[in-house]
Design an enzyme around this catalytic site. Sequence first.
Site, PDB file in Angstrom:
ATOM      1  N   ASP A  68       0.749  -1.196   0.115  1.00 22.91           N
ATOM      2  CA  ASP A  68       0.005  -0.017  -0.130  1.00 22.91           C
ATOM      3  C   ASP A  68       0.715   1.288   0.071  1.00 22.91           C
ATOM      4  O   ASP A  68       1.952   1.042   0.129  1.00 22.91           O
ATOM      5  CB  ASP A  68      -1.094   0.125   1.233  1.00 22.91           C
ATOM      6  CG  ASP A  68      -0.522  -0.162   2.554  1.00 22.91           C
ATOM      7  OD1 ASP A  68      -0.911   0.255   3.629  1.00 22.91           O
ATOM      8  OD2 ASP A  68       1.031  -0.376   2.440  1.00 22.91           O
ATOM      9  N   HIS A  91      10.619  -8.899   0.014  1.00 27.06           N
ATOM     10  CA  HIS A  91      10.441  -7.163  -0.231  1.00 27.06           C
ATOM     11  C   HIS A  91      11.931  -6.634   0.284  1.00 27.06           C
ATOM     12  O   HIS A  91      12.555  -7.030   0.961  1.00 27.06           O
ATOM     13  CB  HIS A  91       9.653  -7.006   1.090  1.00 27.06           C
ATOM     14  CG  HIS A  91       8.789  -5.852   0.753  1.00 27.06           C
ATOM     15  ND1 HIS A  91       9.494  -4.499   1.098  1.00 27.06           N
ATOM     16  CD2 HIS A  91       7.849  -5.349   0.215  1.00 27.06           C
ATOM     17  CE1 HIS A  91       8.638  -3.600   0.816  1.00 27.06           C
ATOM     18  NE2 HIS A  91       7.468  -3.952   0.366  1.00 27.06           N
ATOM     19  N   TYR A 127       3.008   4.702   0.634  1.00 30.69           N
ATOM     20  CA  TYR A 127       3.655   5.305   1.926  1.00 30.69           C
ATOM     21  C   TYR A 127       2.458   5.807   2.752  1.00 30.69           C
ATOM     22  O   TYR A 127       1.818   6.530   2.223  1.00 30.69           O
ATOM     23  CB  TYR A 127       4.720   6.239   1.303  1.00 30.69           C
ATOM     24  CG  TYR A 127       5.943   5.537   0.895  1.00 30.69           C
ATOM     25  CD1 TYR A 127       6.596   4.634   1.350  1.00 30.69           C
ATOM     26  CD2 TYR A 127       6.546   5.778  -0.468  1.00 30.69           C
ATOM     27  CE1 TYR A 127       7.895   3.841   0.638  1.00 30.69           C
ATOM     28  CE2 TYR A 127       7.325   5.184  -1.200  1.00 30.69           C
ATOM     29  CZ  TYR A 127       7.925   4.295  -0.574  1.00 30.69           C
ATOM     30  OH  TYR A 127       9.097   3.682  -1.249  1.00 30.69           O
ATOM     31  N   PHE A 136       6.245   2.072  -4.689  1.00 35.70           N
ATOM     32  CA  PHE A 136       7.808   2.350  -4.063  1.00 35.70           C
ATOM     33  C   PHE A 136       8.225   3.876  -4.431  1.00 35.70           C
ATOM     34  O   PHE A 136       9.359   4.120  -3.808  1.00 35.70           O
ATOM     35  CB  PHE A 136       8.544   1.299  -4.689  1.00 35.70           C
ATOM     36  CG  PHE A 136       8.352  -0.177  -4.345  1.00 35.70           C
ATOM     37  CD1 PHE A 136       8.935  -0.401  -3.138  1.00 35.70           C
ATOM     38  CD2 PHE A 136       7.664  -0.982  -5.035  1.00 35.70           C
ATOM     39  CE1 PHE A 136       8.475  -1.885  -2.675  1.00 35.70           C
ATOM     40  CE2 PHE A 136       7.618  -2.246  -4.583  1.00 35.70           C
ATOM     41  CZ  PHE A 136       7.930  -2.611  -3.414  1.00 35.70           C
TER      42      PHE A 136
END
Length: 216
Positions: free
Chosen positions: A60, A183, A62, A73
């Site tokens: 989701d 991740h 930031y 990202f």
Amino acid sequence: MNSWEEVINQEKQKDYYKNLKEQIDKKYETTIVFPAKENIFKAFSLTKLENLKVVILGQDPYHGFGQAQGLAFSTPANIKNPPSMQNILKEINEDLQKPSLCLNGDLTPWATQGVLLLNSVLTVEEAKAASHQNLGWEVFTDNIIKYISQNKKDIVFLLWGSPAIKKSSLIDKQNHHILTAVHPSPLSAYRGFFGCKHFSKTNDILKSLNKEPIIW
């Protein structure tokens, strides 16, 4: 269908989406939500359906002030790179033996080259990670992934972290290319994101398909 607009408009007719929209509109009115409302679908406006080559799946947005810009990202150029972004840039440098085109953390140049930077949830409340999970965004983004899987060919999917990797069940492995890794967050990057070489591997696949490689 030839454009994201048509694909998204089809989703907007569905009951789950009407319910989602009602909830999200209310949250924008009553809480601080990121990204800005006009940027919710920014990934789709920057990466045209006909140019699509690569999909990078995030979780989701930031949840810090001024960070989310509607691309997984990615953050605006004028703020400090968050830890996951720092690790992505580090891996690019190691993998390609040269620095990324996007050292400032703004991944717009990737998006315009055909990299769809898609979060599985498209909004979040300030300072509350994962606060908009299970409202309906997952249904929307799963349907987008299924649409790509069924209507495109030879797309490279980069799935980082277990929630993203689970989405591989939505992708036709005969027609597409899936690369998985942990991740890039500091919690897991040393367990296999560093050294995954996804950036060179993606470009090798694109070259083998006679497609222009991505300038990472």
